[in-house]
Design a protein around this motif. Structure first.
Motif, PDB file in Angstrom:
ATOM      1  N   PRO A 186       0.672   9.716  -1.336  1.00 52.11           N
ATOM      2  CA  PRO A 186       1.509  10.437  -0.374  1.00 52.11           C
ATOM      3  C   PRO A 186       2.254   9.551   0.612  1.00 52.11           C
ATOM      4  CG  PRO A 186      -0.818  10.742   0.120  1.00 52.11           C
ATOM      5  CD  PRO A 186      -0.758  10.037  -1.195  1.00 52.11           C
ATOM      6  N   GLU A 187       1.671   8.404   1.012  1.00 53.91           N
ATOM      7  CA  GLU A 187       2.367   7.531   1.953  1.00 53.91           C
ATOM      8  C   GLU A 187       2.016   6.061   1.673  1.00 53.91           C
ATOM      9  OE1 GLU A 187       1.377   8.451   6.046  1.00 53.91           O
ATOM     10  OE2 GLU A 187      -0.770   8.256   5.686  1.00 53.91           O
ATOM     11  N   ARG A 202       8.183   6.477   0.658  1.00 48.57           N
ATOM     12  CA  ARG A 202       7.612   6.781   1.969  1.00 48.57           C
ATOM     13  C   ARG A 202       6.552   5.757   2.325  1.00 48.57           C
ATOM     14  NH1 ARG A 202       4.941  11.917   1.590  1.00 48.57           N
ATOM     15  NH2 ARG A 202       6.875  13.022   2.076  1.00 48.57           N
ATOM     16  N   GLY A 203       6.719   5.135   3.502  1.00 48.38           N
ATOM     17  CA  GLY A 203       5.729   4.182   3.971  1.00 48.38           C
ATOM     18  C   GLY A 203       4.623   4.862   4.736  1.00 48.38           C
ATOM     19  N   LEU A 204       4.998   5.561   5.818  1.00 47.63           N
ATOM     20  CA  LEU A 204       4.037   6.280   6.646  1.00 47.63           C
ATOM     21  C   LEU A 204       4.665   7.586   7.109  1.00 47.63           C
ATOM     22  CD1 LEU A 204       2.828   3.277   8.838  1.00 47.63           C
ATOM     23  CD2 LEU A 204       1.512   4.372   6.999  1.00 47.63           C
ATOM     24  N   MET A 205       3.856   8.605   7.216  1.00 46.58           N
ATOM     25  CA  MET A 205       4.356   9.890   7.689  1.00 46.58           C
ATOM     26  C   MET A 205       4.861   9.815   9.124  1.00 46.58           C
ATOM     27  SD  MET A 205       4.298  12.332   5.430  1.00 46.58           S
ATOM     28  CE  MET A 205       4.267  13.808   6.444  1.00 46.58           C
ATOM     29  N   SER A 206       4.306   8.893   9.902  1.00 47.97           N
ATOM     30  CA  SER A 206       4.693   8.733  11.302  1.00 47.97           C
ATOM     31  C   SER A 206       4.500   7.273  11.705  1.00 47.97           C
ATOM     32  CB  SER A 206       3.831   9.638  12.192  1.00 47.97           C
ATOM     33  OG  SER A 206       3.962   9.285  13.560  1.00 47.97           O
ATOM     34  N   PRO A 207       5.340   6.768  12.602  1.00 48.58           N
ATOM     35  CA  PRO A 207       5.147   5.387  13.069  1.00 48.58           C
ATOM     36  C   PRO A 207       3.825   5.187  13.799  1.00 48.58           C
ATOM     37  CG  PRO A 207       7.345   6.188  13.628  1.00 48.58           C
ATOM     38  CD  PRO A 207       6.564   7.371  13.153  1.00 48.58           C
ATOM     39  N   PRO A 253      -4.785  -3.076   6.550  1.00 54.61           N
ATOM     40  CA  PRO A 253      -4.241  -4.439   6.413  1.00 54.61           C
ATOM     41  C   PRO A 253      -3.431  -4.659   5.138  1.00 54.61           C
ATOM     42  CG  PRO A 253      -6.488  -4.530   7.237  1.00 54.61           C
ATOM     43  CD  PRO A 253      -6.230  -3.077   6.894  1.00 54.61           C
ATOM     44  N   GLY A 254      -3.807  -4.055   4.015  1.00 58.97           N
ATOM     45  CA  GLY A 254      -3.090  -4.297   2.769  1.00 58.97           C
ATOM     46  C   GLY A 254      -1.948  -3.337   2.500  1.00 58.97           C
ATOM     47  N   HIS A 255      -1.638  -2.484   3.475  1.00 61.17           N
ATOM     48  CA  HIS A 255      -0.579  -1.506   3.272  1.00 61.17           C
ATOM     49  C   HIS A 255       0.768  -2.187   3.121  1.00 61.17           C
ATOM     50  CE1 HIS A 255       2.076   1.947   4.409  1.00 61.17           C
ATOM     51  NE2 HIS A 255       1.185   2.610   3.698  1.00 61.17           N
ATOM     52  N   VAL A 256       1.692  -1.557   2.370  1.00 58.62           N
ATOM     53  CA  VAL A 256       2.976  -2.197   2.084  1.00 58.62           C
ATOM     54  C   VAL A 256       3.782  -2.446   3.357  1.00 58.62           C
ATOM     55  CG1 VAL A 256       4.219  -0.022   1.681  1.00 58.62           C
ATOM     56  CG2 VAL A 256       4.959  -2.126   0.508  1.00 58.62           C
ATOM     57  N   THR A 257       3.591  -1.645   4.396  1.00 56.80           N
ATOM     58  CA  THR A 257       4.305  -1.905   5.653  1.00 56.80           C
ATOM     59  C   THR A 257       3.801  -3.174   6.324  1.00 56.80           C
ATOM     60  OG1 THR A 257       2.751  -0.477   6.881  1.00 56.80           O
ATOM     61  CG2 THR A 257       4.793   0.538   6.062  1.00 56.80           C
ATOM     62  N   LYS A 258       2.610  -3.617   5.949  1.00 57.19           N
ATOM     63  CA  LYS A 258       2.080  -4.899   6.438  1.00 57.19           C
ATOM     64  C   LYS A 258       2.446  -6.036   5.491  1.00 57.19           C
ATOM     65  CE  LYS A 258      -0.154  -3.204  10.041  1.00 57.19           C
ATOM     66  NZ  LYS A 258      -1.618  -3.261  10.167  1.00 57.19           N
ATOM     67  N   THR A 314      11.950   2.386  10.336  1.00 56.29           N
ATOM     68  CA  THR A 314      11.604   3.619  11.046  1.00 56.29           C
ATOM     69  C   THR A 314      12.851   4.486  11.157  1.00 56.29           C
ATOM     70  OG1 THR A 314       9.850   2.532  12.322  1.00 56.29           O
ATOM     71  CG2 THR A 314      10.723   4.591  13.199  1.00 56.29           C
ATOM     72  N   TYR A 315      12.731   5.702  10.622  1.00 57.18           N
ATOM     73  CA  TYR A 315      13.871   6.623  10.609  1.00 57.18           C
ATOM     74  C   TYR A 315      13.343   8.047  10.639  1.00 57.18           C
ATOM     75  CZ  TYR A 315      18.105   9.050   9.093  1.00 57.18           C
ATOM     76  OH  TYR A 315      19.195   9.907   9.031  1.00 57.18           O
ATOM     77  N   ASN A 316      13.901   8.852  11.506  1.00 57.18           N
ATOM     78  CA  ASN A 316      13.543  10.270  11.610  1.00 57.18           C
ATOM     79  C   ASN A 316      12.039  10.452  11.786  1.00 57.18           C
ATOM     80  OD1 ASN A 316      14.023  13.003  11.770  1.00 57.18           O
ATOM     81  ND2 ASN A 316      14.222  13.316   9.558  1.00 57.18           N
ATOM     82  N   ASN A 317      11.478   9.639  12.665  1.00 54.55           N
ATOM     83  CA  ASN A 317      10.059   9.693  13.038  1.00 54.55           C
ATOM     84  C   ASN A 317       9.123   9.483  11.856  1.00 54.55           C
ATOM     85  OD1 ASN A 317       8.160   9.895  15.145  1.00 54.55           O
ATOM     86  ND2 ASN A 317       7.658  12.000  14.552  1.00 54.55           N
ATOM     87  N   ALA A 318       9.564   8.662  10.906  1.00 57.45           N
ATOM     88  CA  ALA A 318       8.724   8.271   9.784  1.00 57.45           C
ATOM     89  C   ALA A 318       9.070   6.830   9.422  1.00 57.45           C
ATOM     90  CB  ALA A 318       8.935   9.183   8.588  1.00 57.45           C
TER      91      ALA A 318
END
Length: 516
Positions: A116-117, A168-173, A179-184, A192-196
């Motif tokens: 999902p994220e 989708r990276g994260l549902m919310s900033p 630690p291993g998440h793709v945003t890291k 960050t766009y439209n609160n996600a």
């Protein structure tokens, strides 16, 4: 070797050895006649009747195929799991109950959201465990939901399609990423766009990560399909703020790129779709790959409304024309009486040039809710009935959004599905891609009175066992579908046939069984 496939291989070898023992150590030759009583060993005390023997009579059996799918959303725990504090035993029991109920309503395919994220509801080597399982991203639940779901669904004759969100990276900033998440891993490409938080589709590293996730998933899990949802470039915010990818586009131009920005964005998405199909075709050819975009391609084609082609860089028509997907599941979440009539849109999609690609329209069961659109139940019934008029154009089934509204029996939808729309069992159509479906051998069958035991000489090639009844000379009606290495059917007096279906949906001939 992947753990799931290793288990199947071990079971298959044991069953094959058993079958050969029943045949006096004669090895099985694919395509050769088999004895009716060559199969599983006796599983109980036989009655006074001698089991059938001799060379089995093979018959050609078939039925009207139709994908009957339901989306199971895990984002925000919309459909599953019910809690983040379940024990492994409670989690398994929850999935068991859901599969039993949905299978009992006639569904033959679960589209289960496993990413999902940029996380995982399975033991991924690339994405962390989902916070929707335990409350904390990266903390495992102590069991593997996808692996368990595959086992229990296949036993009930139900396919499992792994539904992932590619960008989708994260549902919310504010979400705390593991630690291993793709945003890291790729923080410079997390936007960050439209609160996600969205992973920039224009960056090759993002595409490579998604493709690697798909490969890892398919290498380790025996799913029937891979499914993308409708999130590509993000939907515009309320102010129509441009997605901030100017720097990425500038680098593309500096590298010699000549596409206009809109075409460049669509090409980024198309490249991912094409590469995923190439991966599936070469390494997991039986897996069905499809996408469920919003049901409007362009504003004015064929009706006015949201312009997915330009707003989110979604060019579903090209995916169909090029054969980069096996099916398209346009989300047709509008009433027939609206400005986007279901019949107009479903007909338009079914008539796009597609070279064998199937169309599975998506239906808005959630809009039966009085808190949402408060549709009458007849709307869903009429839409499914209309889909069935488009069979010749490639519309071979339907998907329903989503599981919770069905399990809650919104406006009595369970009765509509179980007693009317899906009263007669069916399997999804064969995967249309060349080389995707391999026909399994004719099954081994042994009858003891009114009990029929079934297995296959090559168990790895058989996904499901099918029981047909002859309702008139030469006319067969599908009665039951079950999975597993072996199956047992209880039958009454009459003429029956058992066939096997392999990965990708190809069906063997049936073995005729006559019960006095």
């Amino acid at each position: 070797m992947p753990r799931v496939h290793k288990t199947l291989l071990t079971t298959g070898l044991l069953l094959l050895a058993t079958a050969c023992g029943e045949l006096g150590e004669r090895p099985f030759e694919p395509g050769a006649p088999t004895e009716v009583d060559a199969g599983v060993p006796d599983s109980g005390t036989p009655d006074s009747e001698t089991p059938d023997s001799g060379v089995p009579e093979k018959v050609t059996v078939t039925h009207s195929r139709e994908l009957r799918g339901v989306w199971v959303a895990t984002v925000l725990r919309l459909d599953w799991p019910p809690s983040t504090t379940m024990t492994p035993a409670e989690g398994r029991a929850s999935l068991d109950a859901m599969v039993d109920e949905l299978a009992g309503l006639g569904f033959n395919a679960l589209f289960f959201q496993v990413r999902p994220e940029s996380d995982a509801l399975y033991a991924s080597t690339l994405d962390p465990w989902s916070r929707f399982l335990t409350g904390t991203q990266g903390t495992g639940p102590g069991w593997d939901p996808l692996e368990h779901l595959i086992n229990v669904a296949h036993a009930r004759g139900v396919e499992v399609h792994a539904w992932i969100n590619p960008y989708r990276g994260l549902m919310s900033p504010s979400v705390v990423a593991a630690p291993g998440h793709v945003t890291k891993r790729l923080p410079e490409f997390a936007v960050t766009y439209n609160n996600a938080v969205v992973m920039n589709p224009g960056e090759p590293a993002v595409r490579q990560h998604v493709t690697a996730v798909v490969k890892d998933l398919l290498d380790h899990y025996d799913v029937d399909g891979l499914h993308f949802d409708d999130y590509f470039y993000p939907y515009p915010d309320s102010q129509n703020t441009p997605f901030p990818d100017d720097a990425t586009y500038t680098r593309y131009q500096e590298g010699g790129g000549t596409l206009e920005k809109g075409d460049w964005r669509r090409n980024n998405v198309n490249t991912l779709v094409h590469e995923v199909m190439e991966l599936i075709s070469s390494e997991h050819p039986h897996v069905r790959f499809g996408i469920s975009p919003i049901g409007l391609w362009k504003n004015g084609e064929p009706v006015s409304g949201f312009d997915a082609y330009n707003a989110i860089a979604c060019d579903a028509v090209t995916w169909m024309k090029e054969g980069w997907i096996d099916y398209l599941a346009p989300q047709l979440y509008w009433r027939e009486s609206s400005k986007q009539p279901y019949s107009t849109l479903s007909t338009w999609w079914a008539n796009r040039p597609k070279g064998g690609v199937h169309v599975f329209p998506g239906h808005a069961v959630h809009n039966l809710s009085g808190e949402l659109q408060n549709w009458p139940l007849t709307e869903i019934a009429d839409q499914v009935a209309f889909t069935r008029t488009l069979r010749a154009q490639g519309a071979q089934g339907d998907l329903h959004f989503r599981a919770r509204f069905i399990l809650d029996d919104t406006k009595g939808v369970k009765g509509l599905l179980r007693d009317e729309l899906y009263a007669q069992p069916a399997l999804p159509p064969q995967v249309p891609r060349e080389g995707a479906a391999m026909t399994p051998p004719v099954p081994f069958v042994v009858r003891e009175g009114n009990t029929v035991h079934v297995t296959n000489p090559l168990p790895l090639d058989a996904r499901f066992h099918l029981l047909y009844r002859e309702t008139s000379p030469g006319t067969w009606t599908l009665e039951r579908v079950v999975g597993g290495a072996q199956a047992t059917f209880e039958v009454s007096s009459g003429t029956w046939a058992v066939s096997d279906v392999g990965r990708g949906g190809a069906e063997s001939q049936g073995v005729r069984i006559t019960v006095p």
